[in-house]
Design an enzyme around this catalytic site. Structure first.
Site, PDB file in Angstrom:
ATOM      1  N   SER A 146       0.886  -1.224  -0.146  1.00 34.83           N
ATOM      2  CA  SER A 146      -0.070  -0.144   0.069  1.00 34.83           C
ATOM      3  C   SER A 146       0.795   1.301  -0.074  1.00 34.83           C
ATOM      4  O   SER A 146       2.002   1.171   0.518  1.00 34.83           O
ATOM      5  CB  SER A 146      -0.803  -0.020   1.290  1.00 34.83           C
ATOM      6  N   TYR A 159      -1.734  -1.616  10.317  1.00 37.31           N
ATOM      7  CA  TYR A 159      -2.209  -2.123   8.990  1.00 37.31           C
ATOM      8  C   TYR A 159      -1.090  -1.464   8.084  1.00 37.31           C
ATOM      9  O   TYR A 159      -0.211  -2.473   7.398  1.00 37.31           O
ATOM     10  CB  TYR A 159      -3.534  -1.753   8.565  1.00 37.31           C
TER      11      TYR A 159
HETATM   12  P1  NAP Z   1     -11.774  -6.119  -1.577  1.00 37.18           P
HETATM   13  O1  NAP Z   1     -12.186  -5.414  -2.940  1.00 37.18           O
HETATM   14  O2  NAP Z   1     -12.334  -6.091  -0.593  1.00 37.18           O
HETATM   15  O3  NAP Z   1     -11.525  -7.672  -1.982  1.00 37.18           O
HETATM   16  C1  NAP Z   1     -10.743  -8.547  -1.231  1.00 37.18           C
HETATM   17  C2  NAP Z   1     -10.913  -9.771  -1.818  1.00 37.18           C
HETATM   18  O4  NAP Z   1     -10.089 -10.661  -0.740  1.00 37.18           O
HETATM   19  C3  NAP Z   1     -12.097 -10.741  -1.847  1.00 37.18           C
HETATM   20  O5  NAP Z   1     -12.156 -11.537  -3.015  1.00 37.18           O
HETATM   21  C4  NAP Z   1     -12.296 -11.491  -0.706  1.00 37.18           C
HETATM   22  O6  NAP Z   1     -13.046 -12.387  -0.917  1.00 37.18           O
HETATM   23  C5  NAP Z   1     -10.843 -11.876  -0.391  1.00 37.18           C
HETATM   24  N1  NAP Z   1     -10.331 -12.060   0.881  1.00 37.18           N
HETATM   25  C6  NAP Z   1     -10.524 -11.366   1.941  1.00 37.18           C
HETATM   26  N2  NAP Z   1      -9.946 -12.027   3.089  1.00 37.18           N
HETATM   27  C7  NAP Z   1      -9.303 -13.074   2.737  1.00 37.18           C
HETATM   28  C8  NAP Z   1      -8.522 -14.142   3.267  1.00 37.18           C
HETATM   29  N3  NAP Z   1      -8.055 -14.041   4.184  1.00 37.18           N
HETATM   30  N4  NAP Z   1      -8.008 -15.292   2.431  1.00 37.18           N
HETATM   31  C9  NAP Z   1      -8.411 -15.164   1.110  1.00 37.18           C
HETATM   32  N5  NAP Z   1      -9.169 -14.409   0.549  1.00 37.18           N
HETATM   33  C10 NAP Z   1      -9.610 -13.167   1.216  1.00 37.18           C
HETATM   34  O7  NAP Z   1     -10.054  -5.576  -1.309  1.00 37.18           O
HETATM   35  P2  NAP Z   1      -9.075  -4.698  -2.146  1.00 37.18           P
HETATM   36  O8  NAP Z   1      -9.335  -3.170  -1.746  1.00 37.18           O
HETATM   37  O9  NAP Z   1      -9.086  -5.133  -3.735  1.00 37.18           O
HETATM   38  O10 NAP Z   1      -7.749  -5.115  -1.611  1.00 37.18           O
HETATM   39  C11 NAP Z   1      -6.842  -5.968  -1.927  1.00 37.18           C
HETATM   40  C12 NAP Z   1      -5.360  -5.589  -1.747  1.00 37.18           C
HETATM   41  O11 NAP Z   1      -5.031  -4.257  -1.982  1.00 37.18           O
HETATM   42  C13 NAP Z   1      -5.052  -5.860  -0.372  1.00 37.18           C
HETATM   43  O12 NAP Z   1      -3.886  -6.238   0.176  1.00 37.18           O
HETATM   44  C14 NAP Z   1      -5.081  -4.378   0.369  1.00 37.18           C
HETATM   45  O13 NAP Z   1      -4.401  -4.243   1.559  1.00 37.18           O
HETATM   46  C15 NAP Z   1      -4.722  -3.819  -0.973  1.00 37.18           C
HETATM   47  N6  NAP Z   1      -4.682  -2.269  -1.139  1.00 37.18           N
HETATM   48  C16 NAP Z   1      -5.854  -1.902  -1.109  1.00 37.18           C
HETATM   49  C17 NAP Z   1      -6.049  -0.346  -1.298  1.00 37.18           C
HETATM   50  C18 NAP Z   1      -7.533   0.392  -1.727  1.00 37.18           C
HETATM   51  O14 NAP Z   1      -7.724   1.614  -1.490  1.00 37.18           O
HETATM   52  N7  NAP Z   1      -8.515  -0.445  -1.969  1.00 37.18           N
HETATM   53  C19 NAP Z   1      -5.148   0.564  -1.138  1.00 37.18           C
HETATM   54  C20 NAP Z   1      -3.852   0.115  -0.762  1.00 37.18           C
HETATM   55  C21 NAP Z   1      -3.712  -1.412  -0.697  1.00 37.18           C
HETATM   56  P3  NAP Z   1     -13.859 -13.310   0.349  1.00 37.18           P
HETATM   57  O15 NAP Z   1     -14.720 -12.550   0.985  1.00 37.18           O
HETATM   58  O16 NAP Z   1     -14.688 -14.512  -0.605  1.00 37.18           O
HETATM   59  O17 NAP Z   1     -12.852 -14.050   1.028  1.00 37.18           O
END
Ligand code: NAP
Length: 254
Positions: A146, A159
């Site tokens: 991130s 986090y």
């Molecule tokens: P998201 O849209 O909420 O998607 C999360 C996905 O992860 C879902 O498919 C969920 O499906 C799965 N998941 C959650 N916990 C899990 C676990 N313990 N094991 C396996 N699968 C799991 O999240 P996102 O924003 O795309 O985030 C993805 C990554 O990007 C993360 O590492 C986050 O820290 C990083 N990130 C995001 C942002 C942002 O602004 N969105 C910014 C910086 C970094 P299920 O519910 O079926 O498990």
């Protein structure tokens, strides 16, 4: 008209953790549209099934497996099923993360600390250990960190610290896994997903964040997928141990 992509991943096999929605799903879609056989996974069978259907509908070769990243048996099964179906691994993207608390670090409960380390850091290491025997020459590991890794935000400080750890992990594993496997990292800025629902839920917060960027917009999951595809591809064949900040120019580092 639908966007056309090159085919940098023809004949390649890519595993993406936490890939049934959000950034992980877009990464699977992008790698798949570029010719990879993709393995999608997350905790819930229903989400896995839906993601598989959506990717198939786009003509992508896909396998779906339930895998909670901190469950050792499910991680092993993810690798086993991939090898049974495709015989090798070329790309592994470790994308899962948890952000269970807004508490300051001095007040955070030990159980929450354990969960943050377990999912954000330890599982990222273990999935690479599990995959390592099957990684091909020229393979690629990508961690999703991130932009907050460089300056953890107060509302998600611990986090942020776990995401800082991934920057070090990228450097250390790049050394261990060279020269056959490159290890790189993406540091996303603000992307409206379920994970970042504070952005989507609050107009004032969203506007303030957009104004922090130089490009005056939030990131998209496709922006993150494009950067991941670049680092995983042979276009980045002389890049390892690096983190690419994909954050519209918000302050991160010199
Ligand atoms: P998201 O849209 O909420 O998607 C999360 C996905 O992860 C879902 O498919 C969920 O499906 C799965 N998941 C959650 N916990 C899990 C676990 N313990 N094991 C396996 N699968 C799991 O999240 P996102 O924003 O795309 O985030 C993805 C990554 O990007 C993360 O590492 C986050 O820290 C990083 N990130 C995001 C942002 C942002 O602004 N969105 C910014 C910086 C970094 P299920 O519910 O079926 O498990």
């Amino acid at each position: 008209m639908e966007k056309q992509f090159g085919k940098r991943f023809e004949g390649k096999v890519a595993i993406i953790t936490a890939s049934t929605q959000g950034i992980g799903f877009s990464i699977a879609e992008r790698l798949g549209l570029e010719g990879a056989s993709v393995v999608v996974s997350s905790r819930k069978q229903k989400n896995v099934d839906e993601a598989v259907e959506q990717l198939k509908a786009r003509g992508i070769e896909v396998l779906g497996v339930v895998c909670h990243v901190s469950n050792g048996l499910q991680r092993k099964n993810l690798i086993d099923e991939t090898i049974q179906k495709y015989g090798k691994i070329d790309v592994i993207v470790s994308n899962a993360a948890a952000n269970p608390s807004a508490d300051p670090i001095l007040e955070i409960k030990e159980s929450v600390l354990d969960k943050l380390w377990e999912i954000n850091v330890k599982s990222s290491i273990l999935i690479v250990q599990d995959a390592a025997p099957h990684l091909q020459k020229g393979s690629s590991v990508i961690f999703i960190s991130s932009a907050g890794a460089y300056q953890p935000q107060a509302s998600m400080a611990m986090y942020g610290v776990t995401k800082t750890a991934l920057l070090g992990l990228t450097k250390a594993l790049a050394t261990e896994m060279a020269p056959d496997t490159r290890v790189n990292c993406i540091a996303p800025g603000f992307v409206p997903t379920n994970f970042a629902d504070y952005i989507t839920k609050n107009d004032a917060v969203r506007k303030a964040i957009m104004e922090k960027t130089l490009l005056n917009r939030l990131g998209t999951t496709e922006d993150m997928a494009a950067a991941t595809a670049f680092l995983a591809s042979s276009d980045a064949s002389y890049i390892t141990g690096e983190t690419l900040v994909v954050a519209g120019g918000i302050p991160s580092r010199l």
